[in-house]
Scaffold this motif. Structure first.
Motif, short mmCIF file in Angstrom:
data_model
loop_
_atom_site.label_atom_id
_atom_site.label_comp_id
_atom_site.label_asym_id
_atom_site.label_seq_id
_atom_site.Cartn_x
_atom_site.Cartn_y
_atom_site.Cartn_z
N THR A 129 0.86 -1.18 0.00
CA THR A 129 0.00 0.00 0.00
C THR A 129 0.90 1.23 0.00
N ASP A 130 0.90 1.98 -1.10
CA ASP A 130 1.74 3.18 -1.17
C ASP A 130 1.30 4.16 -0.09
N ASP A 131 2.23 4.98 0.36
CA ASP A 131 1.98 5.98 1.41
C ASP A 131 1.80 5.37 2.80
N ARG A 132 1.81 4.07 2.89
CA ARG A 132 1.78 3.47 4.22
C ARG A 132 2.97 2.52 4.39
N ASP A 133 3.32 1.80 3.33
CA ASP A 133 4.38 0.79 3.41
C ASP A 133 5.71 1.32 2.87
N TYR A 134 6.77 0.98 3.56
CA TYR A 134 8.13 1.42 3.17
C TYR A 134 9.09 0.26 3.29
N TRP A 135 9.98 0.11 2.31
CA TRP A 135 11.01 -0.94 2.42
C TRP A 135 12.11 -0.47 3.37
N TRP A 136 12.48 -1.30 4.27
CA TRP A 136 13.54 -1.04 5.24
C TRP A 136 14.82 -0.54 4.55
N HIS A 137 15.28 -1.29 3.52
CA HIS A 137 16.58 -0.94 2.91
C HIS A 137 16.52 0.41 2.21
N GLU A 138 15.39 0.76 1.66
CA GLU A 138 15.30 2.08 1.01
C GLU A 138 15.32 3.20 2.05
N GLU A 139 14.63 2.97 3.16
CA GLU A 139 14.60 3.98 4.22
C GLU A 139 15.98 4.20 4.84
N MET A 140 16.76 3.10 4.90
CA MET A 140 18.07 3.16 5.57
C MET A 140 19.13 3.86 4.71
N GLU A 141 18.92 3.86 3.38
CA GLU A 141 19.94 4.29 2.43
C GLU A 141 20.69 5.58 2.81
N ASP A 142 19.94 6.63 3.06
CA ASP A 142 20.59 7.93 3.23
C ASP A 142 20.69 8.35 4.70
N LYS A 143 20.55 7.41 5.63
CA LYS A 143 20.52 7.81 7.03
C LYS A 143 21.92 7.87 7.66
N GLU A 144 22.08 8.84 8.55
CA GLU A 144 23.33 8.99 9.30
C GLU A 144 23.52 7.81 10.24
N PRO A 145 24.76 7.26 10.33
CA PRO A 145 24.99 6.17 11.27
C PRO A 145 25.23 6.65 12.70
N ALA A 146 24.69 7.79 13.05
CA ALA A 146 24.83 8.31 14.42
C ALA A 146 23.49 8.91 14.83
N CYS A 147 23.16 8.74 16.10
CA CYS A 147 21.90 9.29 16.59
C CYS A 147 22.04 9.48 18.10
N TYR A 148 21.84 10.68 18.54
CA TYR A 148 22.01 10.98 19.95
C TYR A 148 20.93 10.26 20.78
N PRO A 149 21.32 9.54 21.86
CA PRO A 149 20.31 8.80 22.61
C PRO A 149 19.40 9.73 23.43
N GLU A 150 18.19 9.33 23.59
CA GLU A 150 17.22 10.06 24.41
C GLU A 150 17.43 9.62 25.87
N TRP A 151 17.72 10.57 26.76
CA TRP A 151 17.95 10.16 28.15
C TRP A 151 16.62 9.88 28.81
N MET A 152 16.54 8.70 29.40
CA MET A 152 15.27 8.23 29.96
C MET A 152 15.35 8.18 31.47
N ASP A 153 14.22 8.43 32.12
CA ASP A 153 14.17 8.23 33.56
C ASP A 153 14.23 6.72 33.83
N ALA A 154 14.82 6.38 34.97
CA ALA A 154 14.94 4.97 35.34
C ALA A 154 13.61 4.23 35.22
N GLU A 155 12.52 4.93 35.50
CA GLU A 155 11.21 4.28 35.49
C GLU A 155 10.41 4.53 34.21
N ASP A 156 11.02 5.12 33.19
CA ASP A 156 10.31 5.27 31.90
C ASP A 156 10.13 3.89 31.27
N PRO A 157 9.01 3.69 30.55
CA PRO A 157 8.77 2.39 29.91
C PRO A 157 9.84 2.06 28.87
#
Ligand code: WT7
Length: 594
Positions: free
Chosen positions: A176-204
């Motif tokens: 279904t276009d506009d809903r489905d995306y291939w993993w490998h296509e999405e990954m193509e141009d992405k940066e291999p770095a991403c700053y982690p989100e700091w979570m509270d000890a009790e966050d899910p």
């Protein structure tokens, strides 16, 4: 640790890379077919892939606290997807890919998932399972229920492996276009770095659905710091993991065993693990032993049902391989019978390995009762003693503690770090299910016996739950599917012992007036259970029951049905039944094949 912050993915990957494990293999991937290409992923590469996928999720609008459903085979993109969620603070909700589209839809609806991650399909022995098609059915169902899962990311897996079976990929992958995306296509141009989100000890961190004895599946919620601590510590100590060891847990990541002991525990310790897509029987019954040999596995963790299934083929398949690297053997998911324990000990461990029979639950996050290898003298079939910080108590029906030898309800009198925190969106049910029967105690729902040496022996569920090949389900959920059939008036499902699966389903069916009970009805009902719950819930026996043994107040006397299921005439006292005749009739009605 409330008030402190951390990020789980950072702890598993960045920390290990920084401490010099960048070039170490985190996962070896072994495909369904031995000729599939094997893949190894180092900690550094895993971190990069996780960051790239975290950026994909962010680009699709996923933010801290959003729920992401995952329905995937045992491929490396599965831990990558989980860790990417953890990195940005999204809550993953994995649904085992053996569940039906209905079960997937129900779970995505309950957690109001924003996005679904899947694959075109999975390989299982000779067969390809077309997961994306199942997802499409599930996504439509959720839509009908009134919630829309906006996006679906799909790994292209079927065609990249199994060089021997390329013609087997026949089906078009529905799209279904506009809903489905291939993993490998999405990954193509992405940066291999991403700053982690700091979570509270009790966050899910994640939620994982498990069957309840009544009503809908329960969304068990685990949080960040306590779960990490518990997964890391139990993995290290219970498997005695040392640098250089190769660890293999055969559980699917879709169950809690895979969450804690394929992903979080091993990676927290910088371990090297094997992930296996296939089955123990393909292409031969020696597949597990050949994989242990190929990777020189040192710790092997599997389920009693697999051991019993493999025992049947004798020692022959085992002797074809060199298993001398093994040090610790684990068992999980159901009580292990002494016969299977001894076979495991003798023929797989060559009497040189410790066996850790680990008792725990989706709710406990990690092992709670288990031997420690080399330290706890073993008894075949006993999960032995509590892990550090766990305080088991045995209670009788009135809530009085059983001290010393005896058998009773297994409860815990104090919390431990890895314990579930709530049921997603339903704290009341959480309190009700686990804390109301015996106030002040966490109730496991299992029974246990303490012997003269203080060892604990798990005796199995004390509620209306069954454990088929390590898959927990309630009699109520199967009954509710059976009674949906237009020709069925009433049904009762009980557990019957099974030599390989541990337990199996024995179903009593009362057809509507003027309806006949025939072969067509039996196959219809089996098909319904398969489609609605999943193939693992398939009933072994479906018997005609013109009536059910009920008390005058209308309660079905299940202990009588359990006796009928095993053809044991010692049914005990039936004087409180409204109609005692029915018992004799049900014995007479047992199908020949039962
Ligand atoms: C139920 C939990 C824990 C991971 C897999 C199942 C049974 C589990 C053992 C064991 C006897 C066991 C219990 C428990 N169980 N391990 N070593 N000995 N029984 O997780 O689906 O949450 O099922 O599995 O009945 O309550 P789960």
């Amino acid at each position: 640790m409330e008030g402190a912050s951390t990020n789980l993915c950072y702890n598993l990957l960045d920390r290990n890379v920084r401490n010099g494990l960048g070039d170490q293999i985190a996962y070896y991937w072994e495909g369904n077919h031995p000729d599939d290409y094997s893949r190894g992923l180092t900690y550094r590469k895993l971190l990069e892939e996780v960051c790239r996928f975290a950026n994909v999720l962010k680009d699709h609008g996923i933010r801290k606290g959003d729920r992401v459903s995952i329905y995937m085979p045992m491929i490396l993109e599965l831990p990558i997807a989980m860790l990417a969620c953890a990195r940005i603070g999204a809550v993953h909700s994995i649904v085992f890919a053996g569940f039906s589209p209905d079960s997937l839809a129900e779970r995505m609806f309950d957690c109001k998932a924003k996005l679904l991650i899947t694959a075109d399909g999975a390989w299982r022995g000779e067969k390809a399972l077309y997961l994306k098609a199942l997802c499409d059915t599930a996504l439509e169902k959720v839509e009908e229920m009134g919630h829309s899962v906006e996006k679906c990311i799909v790994v292209s897996h079927l065609k990249r492996v199994t060089p021997c079976q390329p013609d087997h990929v026949e089906e078009e992958i529905p799209w279904t276009d506009d809903r489905d995306y291939w993993w490998h296509e999405e990954m193509e141009d992405k940066e291999p770095a991403c700053y982690p989100e700091w979570m509270d000890a009790e966050d899910p961190l994640f939620m994982l659905y498990t069957s309840g004895s009544t009503g809908k599946p329960k969304g068990v919620l685990h949080t960040t710091a306590g779960y990490l601590l518990y997964a890391a510590t139990t993995f290290k100590i219970v498997f005695d993991y040392k640098p250089g060891d190769i660890y293999w847990c055969t559980a699917d990541v879709g169950w809690i065993t895979g969450h804690t002991y394929v992903v979080y525990g091993p990676l927290a310790n910088g371990a090297t693990s094997v992930i296996f897509e296939g089955t123990p029987f393909f292409p031969g019954n020696d597949r597990y032993w050949s994989v242990i040999d190929k990777y020189k596995v040192t710790q092997f963790y599997t389920a009693p049902t697999a051991i019993r299934a493999l025992m049947k083929f004798g020692e022959g398949p085992v002797l074809k391989h060199n298993l001398s690297g093994l040090k610790v053997l684990g068992s999980v998911g159901e009580p292990i019978n002494p016969e299977a324990w001894l076979w495991y000990y003798k023929h797989i461990g060559k009497e040189q390995c410790s066996i850790v029979d680990t008792f725990w639950q989706t709710e406990t996050g990690g092992h709670v009762i288990t031997p420690l290898p080399g330290a706890t003298p073993m008894k075949p079939g006993s999960a032995s003693f509590p892990f550090f910080g766990v305080k088991p108590t045995l209670l009788d029906e009135c809530g009085i503690e059983i001290k010393g030898e005896g058998e009773g309800y297994l409860v815990f009198s104090q919390p431990w770090p890895g314990m579930m925190r709530t049921l997603y969106n339903n704290h009341e049910r959480f309190e009700d299910t686990y804390f109301s029967k015996f106030p002040g105690f966490y109730c496991t729902g299992d029974g246990a016996r303490r012997d003269a040496d203080g060892y604990l022996w798990i005796t199995g569920r004390v509620d209306d739950m069954l454990n088929v090949s390590g898959h927990l389900m309630s009699t109520a959920e199967v009954e509710s599917v059976l009674t949906e059939h237009p020709r069925v008036a009433e049904s009762a499902v009980v557990s019957r012992p099974h030599p390989v699966k541990g337990e199996c389903l024995y179903c009593f069916i009362t057809p509507n007036e003027n309806e006949v009970f025939d072969q067509k009805l039996i196959s219809d009902l089996k098909k319904m259970v398969r489609e609605r719950i999943g193939p693992f819930a398939m009933p072994d026996v479906i018997q005609n029951a013109p009536g059910l043994p009920k008390t005058r107040s209308g309660k079905i006397m299940r202990r009588v049905l359990r006796k009928i299921a095993v053809n044991d005439r010692n049914v005990g006292d039936t004087s409180t039944l409204a109609d005692e005749q029915i018992v004799e009739q049900l014995f007479a009605n047992r199908p020949v094949e039962a």
